[in-house]
Design an enzyme around this catalytic site. Sequence first.
Site, short mmCIF file in Angstrom:
data_model
loop_
_atom_site.label_atom_id
_atom_site.label_comp_id
_atom_site.label_asym_id
_atom_site.label_seq_id
_atom_site.Cartn_x
_atom_site.Cartn_y
_atom_site.Cartn_z
N TYR A 12 -2.62 15.98 6.49
CA TYR A 12 -3.14 15.18 7.09
C TYR A 12 -4.48 15.66 7.88
CZ TYR A 12 -4.13 10.46 9.59
OH TYR A 12 -4.60 9.46 9.77
N THR A 65 0.92 -1.35 0.05
CA THR A 65 0.12 0.07 0.08
C THR A 65 0.84 1.18 0.04
OG1 THR A 65 -0.19 -0.06 2.27
CG2 THR A 65 -1.81 -1.18 1.28
N LEU A 66 2.06 1.18 -0.06
CA LEU A 66 2.93 2.18 0.09
C LEU A 66 2.87 3.23 1.05
CD1 LEU A 66 2.90 3.37 -3.77
CD2 LEU A 66 4.77 3.23 -2.42
N GLY A 67 3.15 2.40 2.17
CA GLY A 67 2.86 2.95 3.58
C GLY A 67 4.02 4.14 4.12
N ARG A 124 -11.99 6.79 18.09
CA ARG A 124 -13.06 6.70 17.21
C ARG A 124 -14.24 5.92 17.71
NH1 ARG A 124 -12.13 5.15 11.14
NH2 ARG A 124 -12.86 2.98 12.09
#
Lengths: 574, 574
Positions: free
Chosen positions: B485, B238-240, B429
């Site tokens: 972000y 995922t190209l983290g 969350r």
Amino acid sequence: MGASKGAAPNWIETAPAKGSYRSIFKWGDPHAYKHPNAKLVQLLKETFGLGDDHFKVPVSHGNRPVAHGQPSRVITRDHAAAIARIVGDENVSVDDYDRLKFATGKTLEESLRLRQGEVRAVADLVVHPRHKDDVRRLVGYCDREQIPVYVYGGGSSVNFGLWPSRGGVTLVMGTHMNRVVRLNETNQTVTVQAGIMGPDYEGALNDAPRRYHSRHRYTGGHFPQSFEFSSVGGWVVTLGSGQLSSYYGDACDLVVSQEVVTPVGDLKTLDFPATANGPSVNRMMIGSEGCFGVLVEVTLKIFRCLPENRRYFSFVFPSWTKAVEAGREIAQGQFGMPAVFRISDEEETHIGLKLYGIDGTLMDRLMRLRGFQPMRRCLMIASSEGEKRFAGNVKRCAKRICRRFGGMSLTGYPVRQWEPGRFTDPYLRDDLNDYGILIETLDTAVTWDRLHPLHQGVRRLIKARPETLCMTHASHFYAQGTNLYFIFITRAADIDDFVAFQEKILHAFEQFGGSPTHHHGIGKLFSPWLQPHLGDAQMAVLRALKGHFDPNTIMNPGGQLGLDTGGRHWRDIC
Amino acid sequence: MGASKGAAPNWIETAPAKGSYRSIFKWGDPHAYKHPNAKLVQLLKETFGLGDDHFKVPVSHGNRPVAHGQPSRVITRDHAAAIARIVGDENVSVDDYDRLKFATGKTLEESLRLRQGEVRAVADLVVHPRHKDDVRRLVGYCDREQIPVYVYGGGSSVNFGLWPSRGGVTLVMGTHMNRVVRLNETNQTVTVQAGIMGPDYEGALNDAPRRYHSRHRYTGGHFPQSFEFSSVGGWVVTLGSGQLSSYYGDACDLVVSQEVVTPVGDLKTLDFPATANGPSVNRMMIGSEGCFGVLVEVTLKIFRCLPENRRYFSFVFPSWTKAVEAGREIAQGQFGMPAVFRISDEEETHIGLKLYGIDGTLMDRLMRLRGFQPMRRCLMIASSEGEKRFAGNVKRCAKRICRRFGGMSLTGYPVRQWEPGRFTDPYLRDDLNDYGILIETLDTAVTWDRLHPLHQGVRRLIKARPETLCMTHASHFYAQGTNLYFIFITRAADIDDFVAFQEKILHAFEQFGGSPTHHHGIGKLFSPWLQPHLGDAQMAVLRALKGHFDPNTIMNPGGQLGLDTGGRHWRDIC
């Protein structure tokens, strides 16, 4: 061994005749030369058993006018007229000289053949595109007409990368497409046309405050040995590395984005420093060696130019093993990397100390006194760059490590001796060739754990050839490995003998776990070793990309990267 | 604003019921939680006009047992039997719970739907391969039978990357394929099976002297917020990016080589740190998100573990503009990069100071006294790592730059307050969701020159929504740019309302020159924005690779990376 022993060789100092073969194969500036110094001449005499007489009359000079009269293989008069309509009459040439010049790189083999007037593949037509619209129209036209397209940057290819196996058109990028498009100081990037040459590129960045009203001076950080005679586009498409790459990164690390004209259309990548938007298409184009399209514009990272912070240091080690251990420890030390960072093996150290004028000096005597003996001792030369204390700390940490592995500091003297000649060594070749002595270089990448077997295995092979010098260094460092760069000086019965010897070295790279090349690219010359090295699965991926970008196989066809040879050897295609 | 105002909310502290929806969507350890502190609760009450009563009874909890009874879409009994013969009966499951669990990632949307018991795509069959031979046989079988194959790593996808749009088989990599294969201290690399989880990976490296008899302790340097619940293979495909990526690099920088099982066979790349052997196939596989094959083994760079050298520093700036300028200057300063490196905008600073317990303290009063006012001031938290003086110099240089841009040092206190919770914020969350408050994050990459328009444009959009908090930080720095972000806290009429809002933000990323994501990957969720972003030419290249590796479109089909949707929206495929 006295440096003054014997008469000085009769080196050629006149510029090559205009229009001659020599003017094509001679390195660099026609008026410049760099003769082997007396110590090196003495070594050559000893190695090859030659007397002063040998160096009186060159065995070849290649100064005859180019005349090959090769017929056009692909391009008809209609083609030529259509192409002239695209770029203008003044930007096409069917001249024998141009067709050869822009088909020729800088392998020893090409040089040897041209000395004999031996001409093989040449371009049918040389074209100087004015801008990317020209390139778009040219590639579109050639794709429709199935005309091969080759691309010439600076002409410093050492792998037959420019070799127009199938004739057709060669695009010369540097004639017009050689400008800085924009400097973006905020993002610390510069966008250039692909044909800009090294010194123009670096010069513009160094001079940025005046030219672009920037706050800082900049550097591109990319200084291959071919720096003066190679293009930025060439650095990118061949995956080049500069002499300061351990600090600044290889070409693949420097490219932010690019624009490539391919047979299936323009491809522009984006200028984000990092994203997670799928596999990087930008990275796929780097190293594609003209097989996917024509690189027309590229945006690169730049760096603040801080020469005032540069620090130099050099060490001698009791052995190659110790030099390698110190190099690895530095590369893994997590204090940043030196910029210049080279370790030379025993024989290269031996010869290098002569070349840098250290052999026989007080420094040499001190080394011997401290037990660093010729043909065992190994040299490290290094520099550090960047912010002042960063550069200082790199030097400090590296020196501490060097001492730990038995190294003795030689101060910055050897690296300062090396530095002024760092782009000019290729001039030596013409002198040696003039007297029938061959010099060539081959490089390979290697992980730390395979370095010694590879070095020993390849060196054994090279030294098994009678009367052959072999100098090896590592000059591009990573925490995971480095490169080994082999320079060999020999004589050969004929060109085929030399080529066979060169091929044996390539085989040895593969046999002992090296890659076909670290930073010379694959071109056509190394293509037979690519599939055995990468394996069928990776090659199939490259061929799938080739099929996507270039369905009619017009881009650098006939062996480049081994993508289109169908199992034949590239030499058999011509 | 008093922290003690009002009664404490009635947070859920019991572990989710076994087999419940909650046990699937709840973040992390079933028994762990991290409640919003009193200051945050107070802010939520003020923002949404809520009283103590609101936080007495959760509006939803999702603690019901999973029961969806979805029919198998692709897998027949014969298929299931054949697959069980490959991996063993004990390694397949058609259980409703497993089929849902391994189809579910960690988007807010998935969590909201599961709270309602709303189940859409599930796997037909869950398979736990034991080793790469199992994976080879499974992929071969599924390719012959045209059965879709999805891959589950740690399950922390935030883009519907695990979503089995077309049913079929989901491979769970972490059950068996979770081991360190070998540590190579000479090359400073480690080879692991793709399913190894973050803490096991880092733990093995930290403990290397005992486990592998290495001289040094090591770190992988990769610490995404999902570190505890994500797999190394997931980071790669995922190209983290980790929280220390500015120093250690993103996942794409860490991968040396890999082995991927594709429908057209195994692909193994080589372990050279750099070569010039054509376009990097290794790089092409990174970020391929399971669309080309199944990553089974990966070799990564590792680093010496030197926590004793870590240095902390924090600054407050009078404005976001000044914080960004300082951040850019540090990133371009050529003294090495900080490891943790985050700047928070005005609103995130405002809320962050509450979360870190700084609001209302002496430090806060000092800031105000010195003119750093709430909702204007911006926080930078940072650390440096590596060799001792290197780390010290990064801190020293960064601090000098921060002062130059009007920053005031806050010592290491704020970053030390941030650090212990750096992996646990996702627990918040579930608490917020329990009381109908939504929190989600979206990230984008940006160059320095587009940062402010992007930040302002996106923020304007988010803040135009009534009663919505929006916190933004940059946390991954490069000389050429950074990421932004965005964390937003809001309420929504229903899930569709939330989804529409999220889509508006993605549109704004594109509109203002951001990328769809910096390190969250594309998955299916962001796939509609990939083609507009990359352009048709780049997408065609990705599709060409897809066609090469996966001619029958069995690998993660139905929208992943937008490769196989044929113009349809991924949500319409299910």
